[in-house]
Design an enzyme around this catalytic site. Structure first.
Site, PDB file in Angstrom:
ATOM      1  N   HIS A  60       0.818  -1.220   0.000  1.00 50.23           N
ATOM      2  CA  HIS A  60       0.000   0.000   0.000  1.00 50.23           C
ATOM      3  C   HIS A  60       0.850   1.267   0.000  1.00 50.23           C
ATOM      4  O   HIS A  60       0.335   2.346  -0.246  1.00 50.23           O
ATOM      5  CB  HIS A  60      -0.948  -0.017   1.207  1.00 50.23           C
ATOM      6  CG  HIS A  60      -2.013  -1.067   1.075  1.00 50.23           C
ATOM      7  ND1 HIS A  60      -3.308  -0.784   0.742  1.00 50.23           N
ATOM      8  CD2 HIS A  60      -1.955  -2.414   1.206  1.00 50.23           C
ATOM      9  CE1 HIS A  60      -4.010  -1.905   0.673  1.00 50.23           C
ATOM     10  NE2 HIS A  60      -3.210  -2.913   0.966  1.00 50.23           N
TER      11      HIS A  60
ATOM     12  N   ASP B 191       3.414   9.371  -0.939  1.00 48.87           N
ATOM     13  CA  ASP B 191       2.311   8.539  -0.462  1.00 48.87           C
ATOM     14  C   ASP B 191       2.018   7.451  -1.482  1.00 48.87           C
ATOM     15  O   ASP B 191       2.111   7.701  -2.693  1.00 48.87           O
ATOM     16  CB  ASP B 191       1.051   9.407  -0.284  1.00 48.87           C
ATOM     17  CG  ASP B 191       0.229   8.978   0.924  1.00 48.87           C
ATOM     18  OD1 ASP B 191       0.292   7.794   1.281  1.00 48.87           O
ATOM     19  OD2 ASP B 191      -0.469   9.838   1.498  1.00 48.87           O
TER      20      ASP B 191
HETATM   21  O1  F6P Z   1      -0.186   1.699   3.628  1.00 47.98           O
HETATM   22  C1  F6P Z   1       0.057   2.278   4.800  1.00 47.98           C
HETATM   23  C2  F6P Z   1      -0.924   1.949   5.856  1.00 47.98           C
HETATM   24  O2  F6P Z   1      -1.074   0.589   6.078  1.00 47.98           O
HETATM   25  C3  F6P Z   1      -2.243   2.609   5.542  1.00 47.98           C
HETATM   26  O3  F6P Z   1      -3.202   1.791   5.130  1.00 47.98           O
HETATM   27  C4  F6P Z   1      -2.621   3.270   6.787  1.00 47.98           C
HETATM   28  O4  F6P Z   1      -2.833   4.605   6.503  1.00 47.98           O
HETATM   29  C5  F6P Z   1      -1.469   3.140   7.700  1.00 47.98           C
HETATM   30  O5  F6P Z   1      -0.443   2.514   7.037  1.00 47.98           O
HETATM   31  C6  F6P Z   1      -1.858   2.462   8.952  1.00 47.98           C
HETATM   32  O6  F6P Z   1      -0.919   2.655   9.885  1.00 47.98           O
HETATM   33  P1  F6P Z   1      -1.062   2.143  11.360  1.00 47.98           P
HETATM   34  O7  F6P Z   1      -1.775   0.829  11.266  1.00 47.98           O
HETATM   35  O8  F6P Z   1       0.347   2.014  11.822  1.00 47.98           O
HETATM   36  O9  F6P Z   1      -1.827   3.185  12.073  1.00 47.98           O
END
Ligand code: F6P
Length: 487
Positions: A157, A364
């Site tokens: 992602h 991003d």
């Molecule tokens: O892709 C990055 C990601 O997994 C996103 O889906 C999300 O914004 C973030 O990281 C979630 O981060 P965390 O679970 O550490 O809050």
């Protein structure tokens, strides 16, 4: 096919609860409909030996949601350590922020191995596994080590950076070799995929032909699958949400003034400091815009135990207070700054209320807020999206006002342009973006990936895969000095 989707964070199906993170929110509606089993962390940890790693298994639409308590001894090293203080900064091209240790890497591998063992419970001959994101780069290899021969796909992602940047992550070679245990590796953009291919050829000496690389694990397909949203559903949600009490209160408080909105996790990749500086610059350069437009910045705290995040929180709090002190009036606050999460429903209404959406990350993977902001607009009077050219979404949303998030003056000018853009131009730009959103929905993304995964060639499956009995989960999975396995 029996699909097992795996991600670190999972979401429950409640539209009125705050959700942190694009991945969980995006996956929820499609996983719910698909009948897949969605496996992830419960957010809790457990000490000691446990035979049953699953804390909760509950129905989720046509499928199920299965949540594990991760091993307490390794959780910090895995999540705050290797995943978010080594991989995350490198994936976002901030190798200067890498802070990690051998123990963190050991814990990361332990949690990947732990998850692999737990997943065996869901293994059937017709199972396909779909692993999400950078938390589980080595999960496919762990599953293969346990004898799993079924298709295993992986989707990243985040961005994938240039080879010299990922080369700053300790154990990068071993991890990327482990990734080749996946049959299908999906990226958000062609640039990400090209960077990965660059690493494979320059650092591992592997040839990629027609998107396929052959390694000791067999063949892996590399492909781009830009993630989308459900624009129609989001638009309906936004139209309804304008009467939500939070949204009505916001509207009433504006007294006809225009609103710009930013919604982000509080993360250094999101470019929040530069964004605030751009508003500061705009109000300084064009004082007439004071009282004409204000900023609502929602910055949901995340990963607060990591020093870089704590530092950013302090820096932003000071900056907001400086900017408000400089431009504020007794009856006007330039920046409303909120450190909390909101439900998807409320966010949809807030996006529709704002005439400008500011999505200006330094880097991003996709940024679904950009897509949601567009989908939430009133077709008769749409707002303007100011979007970083370094967000994956910029590839599709190219009729947004694209900005360089390092160019503060350029961003200040773009925000001012957005505020005064005539209706005809706003509509043209918005309609072109909606065409893209409708062509690349989350449902399409999910179906495309699953189709490609199903089409992946069986991996060294000379005979039917042996069914591996799930071994009991006992901690420590390996003794602390067994990390010689990790170079
Ligand atoms: O892709 C990055 C990601 O997994 C996103 O889906 C999300 O914004 C973030 O990281 C979630 O981060 P965390 O679970 O550490 O809050």
């Amino acid at each position: 096919m029996n699909l097992v989707v795996v991600s670190n964070r999972v979401a429950r199906g409640k539209a009125n609860e705050p959700m942190t993170g694009g991945l969980a929110a995006a996956l929820l509606p499609v996983v719910e409909k698909s009948g897949a089993i969605w496996v992830g962390s419960s957010g809790r940890v457990r000490d000691g030996a446990q035979k049953e790693p699953f804390a909760e298994i509950e129905a989720l639409g046509a499928g199920a949601l299965a949540m594990l308590d991760l091993p307490a001894a390794h959780y910090g090293g895995y999540y705050e350590g290797f995943a978010n203080s080594a991989l995350w900064p490198a994936l976002h091209s901030r190798s200067d922020l890498i802070r990690t240790s051998q123990d963190d890497y050991f814990s990361y591998r332990e949690v990947n191995a732990f998850m692999a063992k737990a997943l065996l419970r869901f293994q059937k001959p017709e199972t396909a596994f779909w692993i999400q994101d950078y938390h589980f780069l080595a999960l496919g290899a762990e599953l293969r080590d346990l004898g799993v021969k079924q298709p295993i796909g992986f989707f990243l992602h985040t961005p994938w950076p240039a080879r010299t940047v990922i080369g700053g992550v300790p154990h990068h070679r071993e991890l990327i070799e482990a990734m080749l245990a996946y049959d299908l590796i999906g990226f958000q953009t062609q640039d990400d995929c090209d960077h990965f291919v660059g690493y494979l050829s320059a650092d591992l000496g592997l040839d990629v032909e027609d998107g396929v690389v052959t390694s000791r694990y067999g063949r892996s397909r590399l492909k781009v699958f830009p993630i989308g949203i459900d624009p129609q559903k989001f638009a309906e949600q936004a139209a309804k949400a304008v009467s939500h009490p939070d949204v009505s209160r916001l509207r009433r408080s504006l007294h006809g003034e225009k609103l710009a909105i930013g919604v982000d996790r509080l993360d250094y990749s999101k470019g929040l400091v530069n964004r605030l500086c751009a508003f500061d610059r705009m109000w300084t350069a064009q004082p007439a815009l004071a009282r004409t437009v204000s900023l609502l910045q929602i910055a949901t705290p995340s990963r607060g135990a990591i020093e870089a995040y704590g530092n950013l929180q302090n820096e932003l709090a000071k900056l907001v207070s400086d900017v408000n002190g400089r431009h504020g009036e007794v009856d006007w606050t330039p920046v409303r700054y909120l450190n909390k999460g909101f439900s998807q429903t409320v966010l949809a209404g807030l996006y529709r209320t704002a005439q400008v959406g500011v999505v200006t990350p330094l880097h991003d993977g996709m940024n679904l807020v950009a897509k949601e902001y567009v989908a939430a607009q009133n077709p008769a009077d749409p707002g303007v999206l100011v979007l970083s050219k370094f967000a994956g979404a910029a590839n599709e949303l190219d009729t947004a006002l694209l900005v360089n998030p390092h160019d503060i003056d350029g961003m200040a000018r773009a925000i001012a342009t957005a505020v005064s853009m005539p209706l005809a131009e706003r509509r043209l730009r918005w309609e072109a973006m909606m065409v893209k959103l409708r062509a690349g929905t989350i449902q399409q993304w999910f179906a495309d990936f699953v189709d490609a995964l199903q089409a992946s060639q069986p991996r060294k499956r000379a005979s039917e895969p042996p069914m591996v009995e799930p071994p009991p989960i006992l901690w420590p999975l390996r003794s602390a000095n067994s990390n010689a396995r990790y170079r």
